[in-house]
Design a protein around this motif. Sequence first.
Motif, mmCIF file in Angstrom:
data_model
loop_
_atom_site.group_PDB
_atom_site.id
_atom_site.type_symbol
_atom_site.label_atom_id
_atom_site.label_comp_id
_atom_site.label_asym_id
_atom_site.label_seq_id
_atom_site.Cartn_x
_atom_site.Cartn_y
_atom_site.Cartn_z
ATOM 1 N N UNK A 30 -38.213 -17.011 61.006
ATOM 2 C CA UNK A 30 -38.525 -18.425 61.093
ATOM 3 C C UNK A 30 -37.359 -19.276 60.607
ATOM 4 N N UNK A 31 -37.368 -20.526 61.004
ATOM 5 C CA UNK A 31 -36.302 -21.458 60.645
ATOM 6 C C UNK A 31 -36.183 -21.590 59.131
ATOM 7 N N UNK A 32 -35.033 -21.196 58.543
ATOM 8 C CA UNK A 32 -34.898 -21.254 57.095
ATOM 9 C C UNK A 32 -34.339 -22.564 56.574
ATOM 10 N N UNK A 35 -36.063 -28.319 54.876
ATOM 11 C CA UNK A 35 -36.513 -29.582 55.442
ATOM 12 C C UNK A 35 -37.963 -29.796 55.049
ATOM 13 N N UNK A 36 -38.353 -31.038 54.962
ATOM 14 C CA UNK A 36 -39.703 -31.362 54.530
ATOM 15 C C UNK A 36 -40.742 -30.791 55.487
ATOM 16 N N UNK A 37 -40.413 -30.745 56.794
ATOM 17 C CA UNK A 37 -41.380 -30.253 57.758
ATOM 18 C C UNK A 37 -41.115 -28.806 58.154
ATOM 19 N N UNK A 38 -40.281 -28.083 57.377
ATOM 20 C CA UNK A 38 -40.031 -26.672 57.665
ATOM 21 C C UNK A 38 -41.307 -25.878 57.443
ATOM 22 N N UNK A 39 -41.428 -24.779 58.161
ATOM 23 C CA UNK A 39 -42.600 -23.931 57.992
ATOM 24 C C UNK A 39 -42.494 -23.168 56.682
ATOM 25 N N UNK A 40 -43.638 -22.766 56.151
ATOM 26 C CA UNK A 40 -43.636 -21.927 54.956
ATOM 27 C C UNK A 40 -42.860 -20.643 55.215
ATOM 28 N N UNK A 41 -43.048 -20.083 56.392
ATOM 29 C CA UNK A 41 -42.369 -18.841 56.732
ATOM 30 C C UNK A 41 -40.856 -19.016 56.719
ATOM 31 N N UNK A 42 -40.389 -20.123 57.304
ATOM 32 C CA UNK A 42 -38.958 -20.379 57.327
ATOM 33 C C UNK A 42 -38.389 -20.593 55.941
ATOM 34 N N UNK A 43 -39.119 -21.323 55.107
ATOM 35 C CA UNK A 43 -38.673 -21.546 53.731
ATOM 36 C C UNK A 43 -38.614 -20.238 52.953
ATOM 37 N N UNK A 44 -39.586 -19.368 53.192
ATOM 38 C CA UNK A 44 -39.608 -18.085 52.495
ATOM 39 C C UNK A 44 -38.426 -17.207 52.915
ATOM 40 N N UNK A 202 -48.960 -11.266 60.438
ATOM 41 C CA UNK A 202 -47.770 -11.372 61.287
ATOM 42 C C UNK A 202 -46.759 -12.377 60.746
ATOM 43 N N UNK A 203 -47.235 -13.526 60.289
ATOM 44 C CA UNK A 203 -46.317 -14.538 59.764
ATOM 45 C C UNK A 203 -45.517 -13.991 58.586
ATOM 46 N N UNK A 204 -46.215 -13.322 57.692
ATOM 47 C CA UNK A 204 -45.561 -12.762 56.509
ATOM 48 C C UNK A 204 -44.560 -11.681 56.906
ATOM 49 N N UNK A 205 -44.964 -10.796 57.791
ATOM 50 C CA UNK A 205 -44.084 -9.707 58.210
ATOM 51 C C UNK A 205 -42.824 -10.231 58.885
ATOM 52 N N UNK A 206 -42.972 -11.301 59.675
ATOM 53 C CA UNK A 206 -41.813 -11.851 60.375
ATOM 54 C C UNK A 206 -40.878 -12.586 59.422
ATOM 55 N N UNK A 207 -41.439 -13.199 58.407
ATOM 56 C CA UNK A 207 -40.624 -13.975 57.467
ATOM 57 C C UNK A 207 -39.937 -13.106 56.425
ATOM 58 N N UNK A 208 -40.481 -11.931 56.172
ATOM 59 C CA UNK A 208 -40.061 -11.105 55.039
ATOM 60 C C UNK A 208 -38.858 -10.231 55.387
ATOM 61 N N UNK A 210 -36.993 -8.956 53.161
ATOM 62 C CA UNK A 210 -36.778 -8.063 52.025
ATOM 63 C C UNK A 210 -37.565 -6.762 52.176
ATOM 64 N N UNK A 211 -38.881 -6.861 52.386
ATOM 65 C CA UNK A 211 -39.735 -5.672 52.435
ATOM 66 C C UNK A 211 -40.554 -5.590 53.716
ATOM 67 N N UNK A 212 -40.196 -6.399 54.702
ATOM 68 C CA UNK A 212 -40.784 -6.314 56.048
ATOM 69 C C UNK A 212 -42.304 -6.462 56.048
ATOM 70 N N UNK A 213 -42.816 -7.247 55.124
ATOM 71 C CA UNK A 213 -44.244 -7.524 55.111
ATOM 72 C C UNK A 213 -45.108 -6.392 54.601
ATOM 73 N N UNK A 214 -44.519 -5.402 53.960
ATOM 74 C CA UNK A 214 -45.266 -4.246 53.452
ATOM 75 C C UNK A 214 -45.924 -4.623 52.120
ATOM 76 N N UNK A 215 -47.234 -4.879 52.145
ATOM 77 C CA UNK A 215 -47.917 -5.328 50.928
ATOM 78 C C UNK A 215 -47.979 -4.230 49.874
#
Length: 531
Positions: A30-32, A35-44, A202-208, A210-215
């Motif tokens: 996601x877009x990193x 920005x104020x309107x950036x997605x949580x995923x992009x910010x992460x 999916x959102x978490x896995x795509x943004x992560x 570091x650990x590829x969304x592996x909880x």
Amino acid sequence: MKKLIINISFVLVAATSLVSCKKAIEDKFYNPEKARDASLSGLFTAMLNNDRVAAKYWNVRTFLCQMPGVYAQTSYFPNANSVYQQSDGYSQNYWDDFYATGGNGSGSMAQYRSMETKFKTLSDTEKAAQATIMQAAKVVLIEQAAKMVDLWGDIPYSEAGSLETSSTIVNAKFDEQKALYTSFIADLATAGAYFKANPTNKDFAKADILLKGDVNLWARYANSLRLRLLMRISKVDEGTARTAVLDMLNNSAAFPLIDGGNNPSYNPGVSDVLLQPLTNSTSDLSAAFMEGSWYATDYMLNTVMLPANDPRIPVIYDKYGRTVNGKFVPNAGYKAMPVTMTGSDQETKFADYSVLDSATFLYNQKLPGIVITASEVNLLKAEAYERWGSSASAQTAYGNALRQSVTFYHYLNSLNQGGGYVNVPVPAAADIDAWVNTSSASYTGTSANKLANIYTQKWVHLGVLQSTEAWSEYRRTGFPVLTFPSDGKLSGFDTPPTRLIYPGKEKILNAANYQAVQAKDTRKTKIFWQP
């Protein structure tokens, strides 16, 4: 001239890399952008993409090898009169990179505050879907914030990041360091339980990145970081640490750890918490080390590793040598320059001494940023068992840790494929067993001797790439027992500090709040967890 050429080349490469790396993140994640309107995923994703975690030139050259690496002797340093003097400019850079974006770090605090602001605007349904990302971001923030506490003590935290949360600049108070650690440990317990009980998405896995969304790995990461912080306070608050740590170790199902499954032949790339370089990254640490810090360190090689016939030596160090009649002649064996050697001798005799291995450290474009590894976790377990439980369990954890450290450093070396580099063969199991069981590193003697070995081997394992953690552990445990030359050093800087002085800009721009901590702001004030 050589250094100038290296530096200019680095600037050109860095400028190109910044553009290409940014595009790689945008394409895959996601877009990193901040920005104020950036997605949580992009910010992460942007929060994780941190050059203070990754194996990058600026952090290694200007911080790790300039300050914590010198103070812990995990990095070679010239015997100059100002060697123990903190660089205000470089420490200011590190400080700024935690609080703000746009530097050499990701601005962990700024990114997290932006995520909090964005999260508040979501519906209840959206909040439930994004809770996993927020928990992961909190773990990442705590890992970086704990380092800030370990370096400086009290830091702005609870009120920091007002620009992101309220669009106003408010000078933040300095939160008390012990209270911060208490909150970190509690928040990590919450995060560990959360990841144990909730699935990925999916959102978490795509943004992560570091650990590829592996909880499962995130639960292990949160628990292992909590274990690290609990053991760090254990010399001054043993009751709290002992109760919590033994609860974790006696209930491994509820508190899984980054311990490689206690398998000496584990896969670090799968089990450890490592920030892998982006796929199109072509940078390495050759300039960072070759500008003065690539020589072997005295105590680590000469006193700890060589007498024990440590099997990690060939993968961490190179013998080096001289060119004679146009032909390179390697030195007969491994040895490091004595820490007491004069500066002039260092400049003329360096070729007679060992250096960091070029394939593992200098020219390894695949070298990851190291967050926490199985070997460190098993050494933490060994300390806890030896102090509060079974010495037999401690010995098992210690043996696993040493064997895993061998595996880990060979893993780093194996990442460097091609370019004419030959990977160092993994030592025979019999050689590793002899080192673990019968050398000076073996788990024998009194409990005090065993603890000294645990502390020393952790210091070796952390090494130059984790110099900040190594310095913290050295200050906490007092091991190894190091000699720091003091002759000819600047007055007031004849020994290393026990903490960093607050950066100059913080004292000026946050002057009112600085007054509350000014009395503590000396280079010999202890961090609260130091005995």
